[in-house]
Scaffold this active site. Structure first.
Site, mmCIF file in Angstrom:
data_model
loop_
_atom_site.group_PDB
_atom_site.id
_atom_site.type_symbol
_atom_site.label_atom_id
_atom_site.label_comp_id
_atom_site.label_asym_id
_atom_site.label_seq_id
_atom_site.Cartn_x
_atom_site.Cartn_y
_atom_site.Cartn_z
ATOM 1 N N THR A 1 93.881 28.920 39.879
ATOM 2 C CA THR A 1 93.806 30.067 40.795
ATOM 3 C C THR A 1 92.503 30.805 40.507
ATOM 4 O OG1 THR A 1 95.230 31.299 39.270
ATOM 5 C CG2 THR A 1 96.282 30.303 41.204
ATOM 6 N N LYS B 1 96.898 25.990 33.458
ATOM 7 C CA LYS B 1 96.164 26.947 34.266
ATOM 8 C C LYS B 1 96.558 28.345 33.805
ATOM 9 C CE LYS B 1 97.154 29.287 37.269
ATOM 10 N NZ LYS B 1 97.495 30.756 37.359
ATOM 11 N N THR C 1 103.864 30.661 28.718
ATOM 12 C CA THR C 1 102.884 31.444 29.454
ATOM 13 C C THR C 1 102.116 30.510 30.367
ATOM 14 O OG1 THR C 1 102.668 32.834 27.495
ATOM 15 C CG2 THR C 1 101.050 33.144 29.212
ATOM 16 N N GLU D 1 90.306 36.449 32.692
ATOM 17 C CA GLU D 1 89.595 37.126 33.770
ATOM 18 C C GLU D 1 88.671 38.228 33.252
ATOM 19 O OE1 GLU D 1 93.015 36.541 37.223
ATOM 20 O OE2 GLU D 1 92.970 38.369 36.022
ATOM 21 N N ASN E 1 90.901 41.934 39.537
ATOM 22 C CA ASN E 1 92.307 42.120 39.858
ATOM 23 C C ASN E 1 92.510 43.156 40.963
ATOM 24 O OD1 ASN E 1 94.263 40.527 38.003
ATOM 25 N ND2 ASN E 1 92.523 41.115 36.714
ATOM 26 N N SER F 1 95.210 35.325 47.027
ATOM 27 C CA SER F 1 95.112 33.875 47.174
ATOM 28 C C SER F 1 94.614 33.508 48.552
ATOM 29 C CB SER F 1 96.477 33.227 46.930
ATOM 30 O OG SER F 1 96.856 33.379 45.592
#
Length: 385
Positions: free
Chosen positions: A148, A170, A181, A261, A380, A385
């Site tokens: 993602t 991922k 996780t 991220e 964020n 998506s």
């Protein structure tokens, strides 16, 4: 290679049209046997996505023939229709492969709350099955198809004595533990029963994925799956297999940490001198989830006071006025007071090590996290998506 490295496994990754970008977004992994033993661990979040609800039922008997994974949509909080999409996905794979839908796991990742198109998924599964292969490219495509916000695929291979373990993962955000996780698939050609796989997987995830706490946000879709084909004909002893599996999981967890991220620091928090291991984990996690500490590391500031303030909120037994804190090899706090000057600490490297000595017992634990950056907030705030 990745999940296709052990013998007995085929994989494929395709662009099914789930992502608007046209990127790869659907993967299928098939266990060709002769054994189809499996184990899985799932998020402990009470809010569970439809694929988790389905896969928990499938994995209960320790037999799994295939797993379908999609990115581009989490299929979470999508009601009865969302569960039917998951069921339809499993049925499509089962029909194409000639297996039972009750032996097909489903995983999804992406934005929560949006419906997935069941027809698109069904057609994608059929297309992926037609492209299944056991080669390196097939495994690599599968690893890319589950990404993602990841900037790169995460894969691993660990060789045993006549058997091997392969894996893919991922995850770049919502990394916080709860039995597992992210989405992780591990394959092995070792000949082991489901009960042994289950014990080994739980032992491995407890000290790897469960100790990765990048941003304190637990996903609704977390799943780690272990599939065993038995194709090598070799049955390693449980201790050796568990050790190799733990190495594979640790490698993947480290890759996930390094791709978190927006992160500019990979922070290892080592807690020693705790009364129990659980106490050490609680203390380490309190620092890993402390935004003031994480922001200080982003600013290359060895602010050990924020470490002490964070661990003081825990219920772990220790005297905060006996604690030592060392950052990147420099002890900046001794017995709850200043020690070496802060300007001796170099926090410019990405790798950051924090050692917390509680002086309360003999137990220890390590937690992995990242700093809090402008890029994390931006990514964020704009994520979709």
């Amino acid at each position: 290679m990745t999940v296709t490295a052990p013998s007995g496994f085929d994989a494929a990754g395709i662009a099914a049209g789930i992502k608007r970008t046209g990127a790869l977004d659907l993967a299928v992994i098939v266990n060709r046997g002769p054994s189809q033993a499996a184990a899985a661990v799932f998020t402990s979040n009470r809010a569970k996505a439809n694929p988790i609800l389905w896969s928990q039922q499938v994995a209960a008997d320790g037999v799994v023939s295939a797993i379908v994974l999609n990115s581009g949509g989490a299929n979470c909080f999508t009601g009865h229709q969302g569960f039917q999409v998951t069921h339809r996905t499993a049925e499509a794979a089962a029909q194409a492969l000639g297996v039972s839908a009750g032996d097909v796991l489903v995983c999804s990742t992406g934005l929560i709350g949006d419906q997935l198109d069941g027809e698109v998924l069904e057609e994608g599964v059929l297309s992926a099955v037609n492209r299944l292969g056991a080669d390196e490219a097939s495994g690599a495509d599968a690893a890319r198809a589950i990404m993602t916000t990841d900037t790169k695929p995460k894969t691993v291979v660990v060789a045993g004595d006549g058997w091997s373990i392969g894996g893919m993962a991922k995850g770049a955000g919502m990394l916080a533990p709860g039995l597992a996780t992210m989405l992780v698939v591990l394959t092995t050609d070792a000949d082991l029963p489901a009960a042994v796989l289950d014990r080994a997987l739980r032992a491995a995830t407890r000290v790897t994925f469960d100790r990765l706490d990048s941003d304190g946000c637990m996903s609704t879709n977390d799943q780690v799956t272990l599939l065993a084909s038995g194709a090598s004909g070799v049955a390693p002893d449980e201790a050796s297999f568990t050790a190799a599996l733990t190495d594979a999981c640790r490698d993947l967890a480290t890759q996930l940490q390094g791709d978190a991220e927006g992160a500019s620091h990979d922070i290892t928090i080592e807690v020693v001198g705790a009364v129990t291991e659980d106490d050490a984990v609680e203390v380490g996690r309190s620092v890993a989830r402390n935004n003031l500490f994480k922001a200080a590391v982003f600013g290359n500031d060895p602010n050990w006071g924020r470490v002490l303030a964070a661990i003081g909120t825990t219920s772990a037994p220790f005297d905060p006025y006996l604690v030592d804190v060392t950052m990147n090899g420099v002890r900046v706090c001794h017995a709850g007071g200043p020690d070496r000057p802060r300007d001796e600490v170099d926090l410019t490297p990405r790798a950051t090590h924090v050692l917390i000595e509680l002086h309360a017992g003999e137990a220890s634990a390590t937690i992995w996290t990242n700093d809090l950056t402008h890029d994390y907030v931006h990514e964020n705030s704009a994520y979709s998506s």
